[in-house]
Write an enzyme that holds these catalytic residues in place. Structure first.
Site, PDB file in Angstrom:
ATOM      1  CG  ASN A 168      -2.022   0.997   1.140  1.00 33.62           C
ATOM      2  OD1 ASN A 168      -2.406   1.441   0.052  1.00 33.62           O
ATOM      3  ND2 ASN A 168      -2.566   1.379   2.290  1.00 33.62           N
ATOM      4  CE  LYS A 476      -1.711 -24.139  56.114  1.00 33.19           C
ATOM      5  NZ  LYS A 476      -0.920 -23.048  56.683  1.00 33.19           N
ATOM      6  CB  SER A 544      -4.257 -24.806  49.082  1.00 28.34           C
ATOM      7  OG  SER A 544      -4.960 -24.704  50.287  1.00 28.34           O
TER       8      SER A 544
END
Length: 637
Positions: A168, A476, A544
């Site tokens: 172009n 935990k 996690s």
């Protein structure tokens, strides 16, 4: 030149004749792509203008906007026809994919104007996914650029068979033949390297109109076709060899008890009443009884037709299944090699579960670390641990159940997929299945005599997974250990999987990057599932940190067996305890990717049990958990 389109001026008979003639024309879908400011929007605007697909009021507005913007020295700025977003007009760029329709006497066209900026490569992939032809624009002043190569490679990868190299802005280089020839030679070297065997090169000026609708006097040295002439003659579906029948089921049509049909769009092949078909993935067979449409039953139907099929037998078939030729069914697998185009700002997290959508099928899938990514400049295969925005890589993909598919080069509908983030619902990647992994075909589930129910009955308990999650130092492991002691005292069969202990053996090869954390939890989830299958009460104590992985483990187990127990301890309290001295090391930079400091923790939103350690001791927390579990399990326990 005055260009207008006035269907309102036609009399009724002329409109009818026009519509009938228009309906019989073939349709070509194509895209314009390339680098920034190569003139894609201008070219499409010129095509609309020259094909007289602009209403008079649109033309007047275009002329007024062109004068107001003033980017083309008072002449019409054709790009304004396509750049519809305010942000696009203000910046003079294309952001979103713009679809436009136009027609000539010989053919209808749908063209997608795709963005040139690298950050919008994903938009280009969207536009290319349904195209038959790609117009690759190159600014004659700049030559072949990185984005030119990227878009060409993607177009070829996605399966576009016809390529037009439109050089172009030839008016800005004085219509110099040497410039054109050098660009074509450069592009040909690159194209051959990626497997593009042939392309059509045309020197054009979208702004001036050279070689758009007719040969230009400014390029007497060019003897090829004008752009419109070429795209009017490009064959559509010319390499479609006869393919077996496939129809993904989109909807089960059951308006009453006397009718049960399966609606969908035929992806390949053809079908007629009496044909033997196979339902996949189940493998059940039947024959086609009727082909039902709104206009009545059909004697036969082919590719791209939307129909409802009724079958001679009562077979289990639902959305996501594929009805296929009985003697030539597609494959079913759950492990694949795929080529993936990553389209999200956030990197791929290998091992994380994403939604994989393939036609009407939606399954959970994980992507493994890529085998390599592809450098679009050199086509070199580079090593990588993940995929980043606009990366093109090859990786293995695992799904949670069998997927009906065909390799992408054989069938776009059954070979092309997208990946969706489960949390944000954002489309993060587009992919193409290359082939099923051999091990997916060779590894089968072995039938066992002793079921998980029998294992549980022998132990006189229901298997459960008690998943303790919380920050490092939250307590935990302490609470989980107390809970197991109480279960053991009650005569229950249990086992505790602790995060640190697992990393000494099963997961000793994993670090603490996000990807390694995800793989750590996946492995633990698989082990915990096997233990639950053996009838055990399994306790796990892991940080996690990501909800997606906790949800992944939850989905591994039957409904009601997964208990998420959130040990809620504020960061400042966990850091104050710092039993192992980890927070101190993380604050000093000795430990990277430490949850709560340099890596995020995503707390549970709806845990089965919420323990606030500021309000109760570890002993009290263990008692509360046992009471909760006993209440749920009564009277079995």
């Amino acid at each position: 030149m005055t260009s207008s389109y006035r269907p309102d001026a036609l009399i009724a008979s002329d409109i009818s004749a026009y519509l009938e003639q228009h309906q019989s024309k073939s349709l070509l879908r194509f895209i314009t792509c390339g680098s920034v400011d190569d003139g894609k929007s201008t070219l499409i605007g010129r095509l609309l203008y020259d094909s007289k697909m602009i209403f008079e009021d649109q033309l007047a507005a275009l002329e007024a906007d062109s004068k107001r913007v003033g980017t083309q020295g008072g002449e019409i700025d054709f790009a304004l026809l396509v750049d519809g977003l305010a942000a696009e007009r203000e910046q003079g760029i294309t952001i979103d994919v713009a679809y436009r329709f136009f027609a000539t006497e010989k053919r209808k066209f749908i063209v997608a104007d795709t963005p040139g900026h690298e950050q919008y490569t994903r938009n280009m992939v969207t536009g290319a996914s349904t195209a038959d032809l790609a117009v690759i624009l190159i600014d004659a002043r700049k030559g072949v650029l990185t984005q030119t190569r990227r878009h060409s490679f993607l177009a070829h990868l996605i399966g576009i068979r016809h390529i037009v190299l439109a050089v172009n802005k030839m008016d800005l280089v004085g219509y110099d033949r040497a410039t054109f020839d050098a660009i074509v030679a450069d592009y040909r070297t690159f194209a051959q390297g990626i497997g593009i065997a042939d392309f059509t090169a045309i020197p054009i000026s979208g702004f001036k109109g050279d070689n758009i609708t007719a040969p230009s006097d400014n390029t007497p040295w060019y003897t090829g076709p004008a752009l419109i002439d070429h795209i009017e003659r490009v064959p559509v579906g010319d390499d479609d060899a006869p393919r077996p029948f496939r129809m993904p089921v989109q909807w089960v049509n059951r308006p009453n008890l006397d009718f049960r049909g399966f609606a969908g769009t035929i992806a390949s092949g053809s079908v007629k009443p009496g044909d033997a078909v196979r339902i996949l993935p189940s493998g059940r067979t039947s024959t086609v009884a009727r082909i039902v449409t709104h206009g009545g039953d059909l004697a036969g139907a082919g590719r791209d037709q939307s129909v409802t099929l009724t079958l001679a037998d009562e077979v289990d078939c639902s959305r996501g299944d594929v009805i296929a030729a009985a003697d030539a069914p597609p494959q079913v697998a759950d492990q694949f090699q795929a080529t993936i185009v990553w389209m999200d700002q956030e990197d791929l997290l290998p091992g994380r579960a994403y939604w994989l959508k393939l036609g009407t099928q939606t399954v959970s899938a994980t992507v493994q670390p890529p085998r390599h990514i592809i450098c679009v400049n050199t086509m070199a295969e580079l090593s990588a641990k993940t995929l980043s925005l606009n990366d093109i890589g090859v990786a293995e993909v695992y799904t949670d159940r069998g997927v009906v598919f065909e390799p992408y080069p054989e069938n776009r509908d059954l070979g092309g997929f997208i990946l969706i983030d489960k949390l944000t619902n954002a489309t993060v990647a587009a992919g193409m299945f290359n082939f099923a992994l051999r091990r997916a075909q060779n590894v089968h589930w072995q039938a066992v005599e002793i079921t998980r129910e029998a294992h549980a009955a022998q132990k006189r308990q229901h298997p459960r997974l008690l998943w303790f999650t919380g920050l490092s130092g939250s307590g935990k492991s302490t609470i989980a250990n107390l809970v197991e002691k109480k279960l053991h005292a009650l005569g229950k069969h249990s086992f505790l999987l602790d995060g640190d202990n697992v990393r000494h053996g099963l997961n000793k090869d994993l670090g603490f990057s996000d990807a390694d954390r995800i793989e750590n939890i996946r492995r633990v989830g698989e082990v915990a599932k096997l233990m639950c299958d053996a009838g055990l009460i399994v306790l796990t104590a892991f940080i996690s940190p990501f909800r997606a992985e906790r949800d992944l483990v939850r989905k591994m187990l039957p409904e009601g067996e997964f208990f998420e127990i959130f040990i809620d301890t504020p960061l400042e309290e966990a850091e104050r305890r710092d039993v192992k001295g980890l927070y101190k090391k993380a604050r000093s930079g000795e430990i990277e990717n430490f949850t709560g400091i340099s890596s995020p923790y995503e707390p549970p939103q709806n845990p089965e049990i919420h323990i606030d350690t500021r309000q109760m001791t570890a002993e009290d927390a263990a008692e509360l958990i046992i009471e909760h579990i006993l209440g749920i399990w009564s009277p079995v326990l």
